[in-house]
Design a protein around this motif. Structure first.
Motif, PDB file in Angstrom:
ATOM      1  N   GLU A   4      32.140  55.966   4.031  1.00  0.00           N
ATOM      2  CA  GLU A   4      32.319  54.878   3.070  1.00  0.00           C
ATOM      3  C   GLU A   4      32.818  53.609   3.751  1.00  0.00           C
ATOM      4  O   GLU A   4      32.363  52.498   3.437  1.00  0.00           O
ATOM      5  N   GLU A   5      33.744  53.762   4.701  1.00  0.00           N
ATOM      6  CA  GLU A   5      34.287  52.594   5.407  1.00  0.00           C
ATOM      7  C   GLU A   5      33.270  52.005   6.379  1.00  0.00           C
ATOM      8  O   GLU A   5      33.258  50.800   6.621  1.00  0.00           O
ATOM      9  N   ILE A   6      32.431  52.860   6.938  1.00  0.00           N
ATOM     10  CA  ILE A   6      31.332  52.347   7.760  1.00  0.00           C
ATOM     11  C   ILE A   6      30.405  51.504   6.884  1.00  0.00           C
ATOM     12  O   ILE A   6      29.900  50.455   7.305  1.00  0.00           O
ATOM     13  N   GLY A   7      30.192  51.963   5.647  1.00  0.00           N
ATOM     14  CA  GLY A   7      29.392  51.189   4.696  1.00  0.00           C
ATOM     15  C   GLY A   7      30.012  49.830   4.440  1.00  0.00           C
ATOM     16  O   GLY A   7      29.317  48.806   4.405  1.00  0.00           O
ATOM     17  N   VAL A   8      31.335  49.781   4.270  1.00  0.00           N
ATOM     18  CA  VAL A   8      32.044  48.509   4.070  1.00  0.00           C
ATOM     19  C   VAL A   8      31.857  47.599   5.281  1.00  0.00           C
ATOM     20  O   VAL A   8      31.588  46.396   5.151  1.00  0.00           O
ATOM     21  N   PHE A   9      31.993  48.182   6.479  1.00  0.00           N
ATOM     22  CA  PHE A   9      31.829  47.405   7.711  1.00  0.00           C
ATOM     23  C   PHE A   9      30.451  46.746   7.766  1.00  0.00           C
ATOM     24  O   PHE A   9      30.332  45.553   8.092  1.00  0.00           O
ATOM     25  N   TYR A  10      29.419  47.498   7.424  1.00  0.00           N
ATOM     26  CA  TYR A  10      28.066  46.936   7.512  1.00  0.00           C
ATOM     27  C   TYR A  10      27.778  45.940   6.398  1.00  0.00           C
ATOM     28  O   TYR A  10      26.941  45.046   6.558  1.00  0.00           O
ATOM     29  N   LEU A  11      28.469  46.050   5.280  1.00  0.00           N
ATOM     30  CA  LEU A  11      28.365  45.013   4.257  1.00  0.00           C
ATOM     31  C   LEU A  11      28.970  43.702   4.765  1.00  0.00           C
ATOM     32  O   LEU A  11      28.415  42.618   4.536  1.00  0.00           O
ATOM     33  N   LEU A  12      30.098  43.801   5.460  1.00  0.00           N
ATOM     34  CA  LEU A  12      30.707  42.611   6.067  1.00  0.00           C
ATOM     35  C   LEU A  12      29.775  41.989   7.111  1.00  0.00           C
ATOM     36  O   LEU A  12      29.619  40.764   7.176  1.00  0.00           O
ATOM     37  N   ILE A  13      29.161  42.844   7.910  1.00  0.00           N
ATOM     38  CA  ILE A  13      28.213  42.361   8.913  1.00  0.00           C
ATOM     39  C   ILE A  13      27.036  41.660   8.236  1.00  0.00           C
ATOM     40  O   ILE A  13      26.545  40.623   8.717  1.00  0.00           O
ATOM     41  N   SER A  14      26.580  42.190   7.103  1.00  0.00           N
ATOM     42  CA  SER A  14      25.453  41.594   6.384  1.00  0.00           C
ATOM     43  C   SER A  14      25.803  40.213   5.851  1.00  0.00           C
ATOM     44  O   SER A  14      24.976  39.293   5.875  1.00  0.00           O
ATOM     45  N   ILE A  15      27.042  40.049   5.352  1.00  0.00           N
ATOM     46  CA  ILE A  15      27.469  38.734   4.869  1.00  0.00           C
ATOM     47  C   ILE A  15      27.510  37.745   6.020  1.00  0.00           C
ATOM     48  O   ILE A  15      27.029  36.603   5.914  1.00  0.00           O
ATOM     49  N   LEU A  16      28.084  38.171   7.142  1.00  0.00           N
ATOM     50  CA  LEU A  16      28.155  37.306   8.320  1.00  0.00           C
ATOM     51  C   LEU A  16      26.753  36.938   8.800  1.00  0.00           C
ATOM     52  O   LEU A  16      26.473  35.770   9.129  1.00  0.00           O
ATOM     53  N   SER A  17      25.861  37.916   8.823  1.00  0.00           N
ATOM     54  CA  SER A  17      24.507  37.660   9.320  1.00  0.00           C
ATOM     55  C   SER A  17      23.715  36.775   8.381  1.00  0.00           C
ATOM     56  O   SER A  17      22.769  36.092   8.795  1.00  0.00           O
ATOM     57  N   TYR A  24      23.861  50.601  -6.699  1.00  0.00           N
ATOM     58  CA  TYR A  24      23.161  51.671  -7.418  1.00  0.00           C
ATOM     59  C   TYR A  24      23.409  53.070  -6.845  1.00  0.00           C
ATOM     60  O   TYR A  24      23.249  54.063  -7.570  1.00  0.00           O
ATOM     61  N   LEU A  25      23.761  53.162  -5.563  1.00  0.00           N
ATOM     62  CA  LEU A  25      23.944  54.480  -4.958  1.00  0.00           C
ATOM     63  C   LEU A  25      25.399  54.637  -4.522  1.00  0.00           C
ATOM     64  O   LEU A  25      26.297  54.424  -5.327  1.00  0.00           O
ATOM     65  N   THR A  26      25.650  55.012  -3.276  1.00  0.00           N
ATOM     66  CA  THR A  26      27.027  55.213  -2.818  1.00  0.00           C
ATOM     67  C   THR A  26      27.234  54.588  -1.448  1.00  0.00           C
ATOM     68  O   THR A  26      26.284  54.441  -0.660  1.00  0.00           O
ATOM     69  N   LEU A  27      28.493  54.230  -1.155  1.00  0.00           N
ATOM     70  CA  LEU A  27      28.823  53.718   0.168  1.00  0.00           C
ATOM     71  C   LEU A  27      28.662  54.800   1.227  1.00  0.00           C
ATOM     72  O   LEU A  27      28.414  54.507   2.397  1.00  0.00           O
ATOM     73  N   ASN A  28      28.813  56.071   0.827  1.00  0.00           N
ATOM     74  CA  ASN A  28      28.622  57.177   1.763  1.00  0.00           C
ATOM     75  C   ASN A  28      27.181  57.201   2.273  1.00  0.00           C
ATOM     76  O   ASN A  28      26.936  57.316   3.484  1.00  0.00           O
ATOM     77  N   TYR A  29      26.211  57.086   1.363  1.00  0.00           N
ATOM     78  CA  TYR A  29      24.803  57.051   1.764  1.00  0.00           C
ATOM     79  C   TYR A  29      24.522  55.819   2.613  1.00  0.00           C
ATOM     80  O   TYR A  29      23.809  55.889   3.624  1.00  0.00           O
ATOM     81  N   LEU A  30      25.094  54.684   2.210  1.00  0.00           N
ATOM     82  CA  LEU A  30      24.917  53.460   2.984  1.00  0.00           C
ATOM     83  C   LEU A  30      25.434  53.640   4.405  1.00  0.00           C
ATOM     84  O   LEU A  30      24.791  53.206   5.371  1.00  0.00           O
ATOM     85  N   GLY A  31      26.592  54.286   4.542  1.00  0.00           N
ATOM     86  CA  GLY A  31      27.150  54.519   5.868  1.00  0.00           C
ATOM     87  C   GLY A  31      26.246  55.360   6.739  1.00  0.00           C
ATOM     88  O   GLY A  31      26.022  55.053   7.915  1.00  0.00           O
ATOM     89  N   LEU A  32      25.687  56.447   6.175  1.00  0.00           N
ATOM     90  CA  LEU A  32      24.791  57.322   6.938  1.00  0.00           C
ATOM     91  C   LEU A  32      23.530  56.576   7.377  1.00  0.00           C
ATOM     92  O   LEU A  32      23.111  56.654   8.537  1.00  0.00           O
ATOM     93  N   LEU A  33      22.914  55.862   6.430  1.00  0.00           N
ATOM     94  CA  LEU A  33      21.696  55.121   6.734  1.00  0.00           C
ATOM     95  C   LEU A  33      21.965  54.015   7.747  1.00  0.00           C
ATOM     96  O   LEU A  33      21.204  53.838   8.714  1.00  0.00           O
ATOM     97  N   ALA A  34      23.051  53.284   7.534  1.00  0.00           N
ATOM     98  CA  ALA A  34      23.374  52.161   8.415  1.00  0.00           C
ATOM     99  C   ALA A  34      23.655  52.634   9.840  1.00  0.00           C
ATOM    100  O   ALA A  34      23.221  51.988  10.806  1.00  0.00           O
ATOM    101  N   VAL A  35      24.351  53.756   9.980  1.00  0.00           N
ATOM    102  CA  VAL A  35      24.644  54.274  11.319  1.00  0.00           C
ATOM    103  C   VAL A  35      23.359  54.733  12.016  1.00  0.00           C
ATOM    104  O   VAL A  35      23.147  54.455  13.194  1.00  0.00           O
TER     105      VAL A  35
END
Length: 453
Positions: A11-24, A221-232
């Motif tokens: 979930e926290e990895i998902g948060v990290f990549y959301l921050l990266i997306s805003i920066l990008s 719509y989904l979960t930060l857990n799934y986002l973390g797995l996909l993003a990694v």
């Protein structure tokens, strides 16, 4: 990647990549187009002695964008519900400061490479990465193991090496222009900047929609857990692909940008085709390597909770092949100073991705449909880009530069018998090491064949 995924939950990895997306978002849409203009003109500005003046104007522009990001991010958090778990002041400050310093740091080092200071480029780049890890680890140890504090550690590293590389960069530039004949410094030609960067800004907005916006759909719509797995999964493949891509650019960019600094269109076309045909075999090779070695790579480069995400690594490898080819073909627009031609391919890619993503996040089989949607959108954009750019420069791909790496990569099928349910770290390192040696040898063969080295 190994450290972050070992100490941070999915979930926290998902948060990290959301921050990266805003920066990008700000980097891609408002800053990268100007950065590309600088790359296109750096040799010219050096020869004119106007580079420091022009970069001074660019610095003011960066400050303006950094400040302008504050109300935009505030609206995104408070009215769109993005990253509401982070304190507003912390979020606004980290993004604003991050925009400024990450941009400058990623300007100084690559420009040093363009000026043939390759050792400095490598040293500053690797030190930035090293201190990314060090500062991030210190912050999550002192405070808490969250994606925000990991992100803040990355920003701290960029601040440090913006200062260090910036001092060295100014010294190098001054040494190059000190012996030039004294001339009146030319004022910035804003018309040429706008005509180059404005269409590119729109095109990169579509690029951000294609490659980054899906993360916010997943959060909603989904979960930060799934986002973390996909993003990694995608990030690991991106790191490996980018390592190969960066090496190629380090070797080939200086000659390429020097060769296109001419009014002769045929010479510019030859320069681009040479650059593309020298790079394509390695792009294909690393895609095969990542795909077949994905279970072992994830065991080595990610934390335990991410070991089963290796299928996302394969999606990421293919996605990155498409990305590298698309970006390379897009260089034709930069070469010819016709960035308007990038808008349509970007739009096609963005609208295709968004359409399929919206369907996928609401479907019961979203686990696989989301990455497939990303591939479809990226492929649509690549095909449109090739069609558009071929009108500007006749794209010539040597068949041998496609077939040869494919044939050499057949050796990776031999990794399949090594797959097993439980992979130990030592076992994974051994398999990666063995096939890694093969990868290096095949690249040396291709490099010598194409006379890169």
């Amino acid at each position: 990647m190994k450290i972050s995924t070992s100490y941070l939950a999915a979930e926290e990895i998902g948060v990290f990549y959301l921050l990266i997306s805003i920066l990008s978002y700000f980097s891609l849409t408002l800053i990268s187009p100007i950065g590309n203009f600088i790359n296109r003109n750096v040799h010219k500005w050096i020869s004119e002695g106007s580079i420091l003046t022009n970069l001074g104007v660019y610095n003011k522009y960066l400050l303006l964008i950094s400040i302008a990001s504050i109300p935009i991010v505030y609206i995104a958090q408070n009215f769109l519900g993005i990253l509401t778990q982070i304190d507003t002041i912390y979020l606004l400050g980290s993004i604003s400061v991050g925009i400024y310093f990450t941009t400058l740091n990623t300007l100084f080092s690559p420009t040093l490479n363009l000026l043939n200071h390759r050792v400095a480029f490598v040293v500053f780049g690797n030190l930035t990465i090293l201190f990314n890890i060090l500062f991030s680890f210190i912050l999550i140890t002192i405070f808490e193991s969250t994606g925000f504090w990991w992100f803040l550690g990355q920003i701290a590293s960029h601040i440090l090496f913006t200062i260090v590389s910036g001092i060295y960069f100014i010294k190098v530039v001054k040494s190059k222009i000190i012996n030039l004949p004294k001339m009146k410094t030319k004022s910035v030609d804003f018309k040429s900047v706008i005509s180059f960067a404005l269409p590119l800004s729109l095109a990169t907005l579509f690029l951000w929609v294609t490659n980054e916006s899906y993360r916010f759909f997943i959060e909603k719509y989904l979960t930060l857990n799934y986002l973390g797995l996909l993003a990694v999964g995608i990030a690991v493949s991106t790191k490996i692909s980018t390592a190969v891509e960066t090496l190629l650019h380090q070797l080939l960019h200086p000659k390429f940008y020097n060769d296109i600094n001419t009014i002769d269109k045929s010479t510019r076309g030859e320069a681009w085709n040479s650059f593309f045909n020298l790079s394509l075999p390695s792009y294909i090779s690393v895609t095969f390597f990542i795909s077949f070695l994905s279970p072992f790579l994830l065991r080595l480069l990610a934390g335990e909770s991410f070991y089963n995400a290796w299928d996302f690594l394969i999606y990421g490898a293919i996605l990155n092949l498409i990305r590298m080819i698309t970006n390379h073909v897009a260089l034709i627009a930069h070469t010819e100073l016709e960035t308007k031609s990038l808008i349509l391919p970007g739009f096609i890619s963005a609208i295709t991705s968004i359409t399929f993503i919206q369907f996928s996040v609401l479907h019961s089989n979203y686990y696989y449909l989301v990455p497939i949607s990303l591939l479809i959108g990226a492929a649509a954009g690549m095909l449109a880009m090739i069609f558009q750019m071929n009108k500007r420069i006749n794209i010539k791909v040597k068949v041998s530069n496609v077939l040869l790496p494919c044939m050499l990569s057949l050796v990776y099928f031999a990794s399949i018998p090594f797959y097993k349910e439980e992979l130990t770290l030592l076992y994974s390192i051994s398999v990666i090491g063995g096939f890694g040696v093969i990868f290096i040898l095949t690249q040396l063969f291709i490099f010598k064949r194409n006379k890169i080295i």
